[in-house]
Design an enzyme around this catalytic site. Structure first.
Site, PDB file in Angstrom:
ATOM      1  N   GLY A 213      17.191  -4.365   8.714  1.00 21.50           N
ATOM      2  CA  GLY A 213      16.249  -5.293   8.098  1.00 21.50           C
ATOM      3  C   GLY A 213      16.766  -5.742   6.750  1.00 21.50           C
ATOM      4  CB  SER A 216      13.471 -11.252  -1.417  1.00 19.90           C
ATOM      5  OG  SER A 216      12.620 -10.210  -1.873  1.00 19.90           O
ATOM      6  CG  LEU A 217      13.920  -8.142  -4.605  1.00 20.69           C
ATOM      7  CD1 LEU A 217      13.039  -7.330  -5.534  1.00 20.69           C
ATOM      8  CD2 LEU A 217      14.590  -9.283  -5.360  1.00 20.69           C
ATOM      9  CB  ALA A 218      16.820  -4.071  -0.992  1.00 18.59           C
ATOM     10  CB  VAL A 220      16.707  -0.991   5.394  1.00 19.62           C
ATOM     11  CG1 VAL A 220      16.610   0.452   5.888  1.00 19.62           C
ATOM     12  CG2 VAL A 220      15.728  -1.215   4.248  1.00 19.62           C
ATOM     13  CE  LYS A 235      13.984  -1.644  -1.002  1.00 19.77           C
ATOM     14  NZ  LYS A 235      12.544  -1.579  -1.366  1.00 19.77           N
ATOM     15  CG  ASP A 368       5.233  -7.499  -1.823  1.00 21.34           C
ATOM     16  OD1 ASP A 368       4.579  -8.504  -1.477  1.00 21.34           O
ATOM     17  OD2 ASP A 368       6.475  -7.440  -1.774  1.00 21.34           O
TER      18      ASP A 368
END
Length: 905
Positions: A213, A216-218, A220, A235, A368
C-alpha cells in the site's frame, strides 16, 4: 461535514437574529439578462456555485497575473533549494507544474463564467460550468500525482471537502485516498541505511520490494524479522519528502494566497495553515509510534470494543516497524456479506470507537479516519456480539481534546439531539467561539444537516427534500459564510469537524438499514456520561457524596445517564429480535440509468370534447390556499389554488381512455438510433414504470423514491382546451378568488422572489408573461402502496425559440378519480397530494377528486404523493410556461384575456 450546505430558513428559525448570507449582503446588479439556472433534481451531485470574478481581466492585468504567479512560485523555489543543479532543475519543474495549473485553472474559470453569463438555457449553463469544474479538477489531479508527497495529502483533504467544493472536484480526487505514487526499492534501501546505519538485510530476512500500500507520505512493505521470524509491516516515508517538504509547503501556501487574491470571499488559507502545523508531526514516525502505543493501551481497558491497533516493534523518524495486521476495506460490502458481518453492527462499533476517542477521559483522537486507514476482518472467536475486528492504521495525526472543551462539546450535542436552540447557542459559543449570528451555520456544519432539521429532530433520516434545500442555500451564497467561519474557529475544532466528516462518510458507505437513530443514541450515551462525570466532580467539590443533598444530586445525575442507556439497550434488543426472526429491510435499488424516449400517436378527439359541457358537469369553483392560515405558515406568500369540477367524471374517464390510446404498439416503432427505449410494463400494457430523470436523456427506476406507472402524451390541443376550461370560470370582483387567480397566473413580476428565480440584470418592471400550458401530459397510475416521496418540482426550459426565454413556473395536477376522503363510495384510499414543512413534520393534504385541479408554484413548495392504501389513483401532471419580458418590451394589451393567451403558439 455537510453533504451539500444549509438553508436560508435560518433567519426565520432565529426570529430576530437578523442573519443574512454574504452574497445577499454584497450582491450587485449584473448588466445582462441571463436567467440564473433553476434547480433541477439530479441523482448525481448537483453543481455547487464557484467563486465568480468581478470583472474581466484586461490584457495588461492578465500579463501581470502571469508574472505574479511565476514570480511567486520562483520565490518559493529559491527559498527551498540549494546550489545543487539537479535539485534546482527538479524544483523548477515542481514549481512550474503548480504555477501553470494555477494560471490555467483561473483563466479557465474566468472564460467559462464569462461564456456562461451569455447563455440563457439553464441546462447549457449548468453543463458548461460542470465541464469547467471537471477540466480543472483533472488538470489539478495530474499535478498532485506528479508532485506527490504533500500534494497528495492536500488532495486527500480536498476530496473530503464536499461541503465546499463541487462534486466534479471531490470525486476526481477520490483515487488519491488509495492510489498514490510509489518510491523505488533502491531509494528505500538508501534511506534505511542513512537513518539506521545498517543495511536493510541486517535486520530483515525477507523484504518485499513492492509495497502492499502507498499513501501520500509513506508506503508499507511486508517483511520478516531475521531474528524472530515474525511477519511485520514496515512503514517507510517517501525519501523525497525530506528534500521537497519546504518547497511544497511554500507552493501550497502560495496557491491558496493567489486564489484568495482573485476570489477574496473564498479564503482557504486556513487549510494550508493547518497543514503547516500538522505535517511536521505526521512526518515524525516516532510520534506516530507513541500515538499508536497510547491508543492501544487506552482501548485495552475496553475489551468489548473490537479495535485492533498493530503492535509497534521499533521506530525511527522515517521508519516504523509494526506487527502485520491485515483486513479489507469497510466499503467492501460483498466481503462483509460473504463473511456474515452485519453492516449495522459495524456502523455501531465505529460510532462507539470514535465517540470514545472524543469523549473518553484522556482518550487520544485519531483525526484522519478515512477509508484507507481502517480495515475490517472476520473474527468469530470474539465474544460479546461482534464477529469482526476493526483495524486502525496511520496514527500520525492525533489531538487531545481539553476536558473543558470536551464537556462543552458533549452539552452542545445533547442540545442538538434535544432540538434546544437556546442551549445550542450557548454551547456553540463555548465550543467554537461562534456568535449567535453564525451558530446555525456551525450547528449544520457539525451535524451535516439542514438547520431546520437540527432544530427539530436530528435523529430523522436525511430525505431528498433536505438535500434540495441544502443545495439551494449554497446557491444563495451561504458558502461564503461557511468558508469565513471555518477560518475563525479553533484548529482543534477543524480537526473534530474533519473527523466527523470522515466517520460520517464511512457510515454512509456501509449502506446501513437502521438510519441515524442508533448512532445518535450511542452519541447521546457518551455525551451523558461526560456530563454525568462533570456533575460528580462538581458534587465532590461541595463535599462527600454521602452528604444527603449531594447524594440526591448524584442520584439525579445517574438517573439521567441511565435513562439514555436504557433507550439504547431497548433499541439494540429490537435489533437482535429482528435478526433472530429474520425481519429484513429491502436493499436499495441498483438499477442503472437507461436512455429513454417517448412517442404518441394521433388520437381523434371526440366532438365537443372539453369545448362543451357534458350532462354530468357541475359549476367550477375556485378555492385559494392561504398558507399563512394553515399548518404551514412559512409558505405564506407562495401561491396555490384548487379548482373543483373543471372536468366532469365522464370527461375524466374519456381523457384517460384517450391517453391509453395514444401509446403506440411496440411493433409499430422504429428502433431509436441512440438505443433509447420506451419504458413499458409489457407489450400489451400501455402503461410503463414512472422513472426519474437524471439528465442527458437518461432516466432511472427508483422504487424507493417513486412507485407508479406512467403514460406520456404530447398533445397541445388537449392542454389548450383544458386551460380554456379552467379560465372559463366567471370573474367575481376585484378581490374574488377567480379574478385573483387569473391575474396571478397571467403574469409574474421578477421582484416576486417567493415565486420566481432571480434574473441577472433584472430591472423593476421586468416580468414573466403567460405563454402556454406545456403540451407534455404525464398520466400517472398509483396502485396499492404507490407513492412519490417529498420533492420540489424542477423548472423546465423550452428552448425551441432561441430568441425567447421560456420557463415553467407553476405545476398543474388534474385528478381523474375520487378518493374515499371526498366520496364515501369511492374505492381509492390514500394518495393525497401533501404539502410539507421542510422537516416533514407538518403537512396539509389535497385529496383526489375527479375533475379537481391543483395549481401551485414550483419554487419552494415541498410536496409528495402520499401512499395509496387501497384502490388505484389516476392523475395528470403538466406545467404552465412563461416568457421573460424586459420592461422595454411592448406591454400586454389590457383587452387581452387569459383564454386568448392560451391559444398563442
Amino acid at each position: 461535514m455537510l453533504k451539500s450546505t444549509f438553508t436560508s430558513l435560518f433567519a426565520k428559525r432565529l426570529g430576530g437574529a437578523g442573519w443574512t448570507c454574504a452574497r445577499c449582503r454584497n450582491r450587485l446588479p449584473r448588466p445582462d439578462h441571463s436567467v440564473a439556472a433553476p434547480f433541477t433534481r439530479q441523482y448525481g451531485s448537483a453543481p455547487r456555485p464557484f467563486p465568480q470574478p468581478k470583472a474581466k481581466a484586461r490584457p495588461r492585468r492578465r500579463a501581470a497575473i502571469l508574472l505574479a504567479t511565476a514570480g511567486g512560485g520562483a520565490t518559493a523555489m529559491l527559498l527551498s533549494v540549494g546550489d545543487d543543479i539537479k535539485g534546482t532543475y527538479e524544483a523548477m519543474e515542481r514549481t512550474g507544474r503548480v504555477a501553470s495549473a494555477l494560471v490555467l485553472c483561473i483563466n479557465d474559470y474566468r472564460t467559462t463564467l464569462s461564456q456562461r453569463d451569455k447563455l440563457e438555457d439553464p441546462d447549457e449553463r449548468e453543463e458548461l460550468l460542470k465541464a469547467c469544474h471537471k477540466r480543472c479538477a483533472v488538470r489539478t489531479l495530474k499535478v498532485l500525482e506528479k508532485n506527490g508527497g504533500i500534494f497528495i495529502k492536500l488532495g486527500q483533504h480536498l476530496s473530503a471537502m464536499n461541503y465546499l467544493l463541487p462534486p466534479e472536484w471531490t470525486t476526481t480526487f477520490i483515487p488519491l485516498q488509495d492510489k498514490c505514487p510509489v518510491s523505488s526499492f533502491e531509494s528505500i534501501q538508501e534511506m534505511f541505511r542513512k537513518d539506521t546505519g545498517e543495511e536493510l538485510w541486517d535486520y530483515f530476512s525477507d523484504f518485499s520490494p513492492e509495497p502492499i500500500g502507498a499513501a501520500s507520505l509513506a508506503q508499507v512493505h511486508l517483511a520478516t524479522v531475521k531474528e524472530t521470524g515474525q511477519k511485520v509491516a514496515v512503514k517507510v516515508q517517501h525519501p523525497s519528502l525530506e528534500q521537497w517538504a519546504k518547497l511544497d509547503m511554500s507552493l501550497t501556501r502560495f496557491t491558496f494566497s493567489t486564489l484568495k487574491r482573485f476570489f477574496p470571499e473564498y479564503d482557504l488559507e486556513w487549510l494550508s495553515s493547518e497543514i503547516e502545523v500538522s505535517l511536521p508531526i505526521e512526518l515524525d514516525f516516532q510520534c506516530e509510534a507513541a500515538n499508536a502505543q497510547r491508543t492501544k493501551e487506552y482501548f485495552a481497558r475496553i475489551p468489548e470494543l473490537p479495535l485492533v491497533i498493530p503492535d509497534v516493534l521499533w521506530a525511527k523518524k522515517r521508519i516504523l516497524v509494526m506487527a502485520c495486521e491485515t483486513g479489507r476495506r469497510l466499503d467492501d460490502l460483498e466481503y462483509l456479506d460473504a463473511n456474515g458481518i452485519d453492516r449495522d453492527e459495524v456502523s455501531a462499533t465505529l460510532a462507539r470507537i470514535f465517540n470514545e476517542m472524543i469523549f473518553g477521559d484522556g482518550a487520544p483522537l485519531h483525526c484522519d479516519p478515512h477509508g484507507g486507514n481502517i480495515a475490517i476482518r472476520p473474527n468469530p472467536a470474539r465474544r460479546g456480539g461482534a464477529n469482526f475486528d476493526i483495524v486502525l492504521y496511520d496514527h500520525g495525526l492525533y489531538r487531545d481534546i481539553p476536558q473543558s472543551l470536551r464537556r462543552s462539546y458533549a452539552k452542545m450535542w445533547l442540545a442538538i439531539i434535544d432540538g434546544d436552540v437556546e442551549r445550542m447557542k450557548k454551547y456553540v459559543t463555548e465550543v467554537a467561539g461562534v456568535g449567535e449570528d453564525k451558530f446555525p451555520l456551525f450547528a449544520s456544519a457539525i451535524t451535516g444537516r439542514d438547520f431546520s432539521v437540527v432544530s427539530s429532530s436530528i435523529t430523522t433520516p436525511r430525505k431528498d427534500s433536505e438535500q434540495k434545500l441544502l443545495s439551494d442555500a449554497l446557491q444563495e451564497g451561504l458558502l461564503v459564510d461557511l468558508v469565513q467561519m471555518l477560518g475563525q474557529v479553533p484548529r482543534i475544532i477543524l480537526l473534530i469537524l474533519k473527523t466527523n466528516d470522515l466517520t460520517r462518510s464511512l457510515d454512509e458507505s456501509l449502506q446501513t438499514r437502521q438510519g441515524p437513530a442508533r448512532q445518535f443514541l450511542i452519541l447521546a450515551r457518551y455525551c451523558m456520561r461526560t456530563v454525568f462525570y462533570e456533575q460528580l466532580d462538581e458534587i465532590r467539590r461541595r463535599g462527600s457524596l454521602l452528604w444527603p443533598p449531594n447524594a440526591v444530586h448524584a442520584l439525579s445525575a445517574w438517573v439521567g445517564y441511565l435513562r439514555v442507556g436504557i433507550k439504547l439497550e431497548l433499541f439494540e434488543l429490537w435489533i437482535r429480535i429482528r435478526l433472530t426472526f429474520k425481519v429484513t429491510t429491502p436493499k436499495p435499488p441498483t438499477n442503472k440509468p437507461i436512455r429513454t424516449t417517448y412517442h404518441s400517436v394521433d388520437v381523434p378527439l371526440p366532438p365537443g370534447f372539453l369545448t362543451t359541457f357534458p350532462a354530468d358537469a357541475r359549476p367550477i369553483t375556485v378555492t385559494p390556499i392561504n398558507f399563512g392560515k394553515t399548518v404551514l405558515p412559512e409558505y405564506d406568500g407562495r401561491y396555490a389554488v384548487v379548482l373543483d369540477n373543471v372536468l366532469s367524471p365522464s370527461e375524466c374517464a374519456e381523457l384517460l381512455r384517450l391517453a391509453e390510446a395514444s401509446v403506440p404498439a411496440p411493433d409499430t416503432l422504429t428502433p431509436d438510433p441512440t438505443g433509447a427505449i420506451v419504458p413499458r410494463n409489457s407489450e400489451h400494457d400501455p402503461w410503463g414504470p414512472a422513472l426519474v430523470n437524471v439528465g442527458g436523456g437518461f432516466e432511472v427506476l427508483d422504487p424507493q423514491y417513486r412507485r407508479s406507472d406512467r403514460i406520456i402524451w404530447d398533445q397541445r390541443e388537449v392542454v389548450s382546451r383544458l386551460w380554456a376550461r379552467m379560465m372559463s370560470v366567471a370573474d367575481d370582483g376585484e378581490k374574488g378568488p377567480a379574478t385573483v387567480m387569473k391575474r396571478r397566473l397571467a403574469e409574474v413580476k421578477c421582484e416576486e422572489k417567493k415565486v420566481v428565480h432571480s434574473v441577472r440584470g433584472e430591472k423593476p418592471g421586468d416580468r414573466w408573461v403567460f405563454s402556454r400550458v406545456n403540451e407534455r401530459m404525464r398520466f400517472l397510475k398509483y396502485g396499492k402502496d404507490g407513492f412519490f416521496k417529498p420533492h420540489c418540482d424542477a423548472v423546465y426550459a423550452d428552448t425551441a425559440d432561441p430568441s425567447k426565454t421560456v420557463h415553467t413556473l407553476f405545476t398543474i395536477h388534474l385528478y381523474l378519480n375520487d378518493s374515499k376522503a371526498e366520496a364515501p363510495e369511492a374505492q381509492l384510499v390514500g394518495g393525497a397530494t401533501s404539502f410539507y414543512s421542510s422537516d416533514e413534520k407538518r403537512k396539509m393534504d389535497i385529496h383526489p377528486k375527479a375533475g379537481r385541479v391543483l395549481i401551485f408554484q414550483h419554487r419552494g413548495i415541498l410536496h409528495s404523493g402520499d401512499p395509496v392504501k387501497k384502490g388505484i389513483k389516476y392523475s395528470v401532471r403538466t406545467d404552465i410556461l412563461y416568457e421573460y419580458k424586459d420592461m422595454l418590451d411592448e406591454p400586454k394589451r389590457e383587452d387581452e384575456d387569459q383564454s386568448d393567451l392560451s391559444d398563442k403558439k
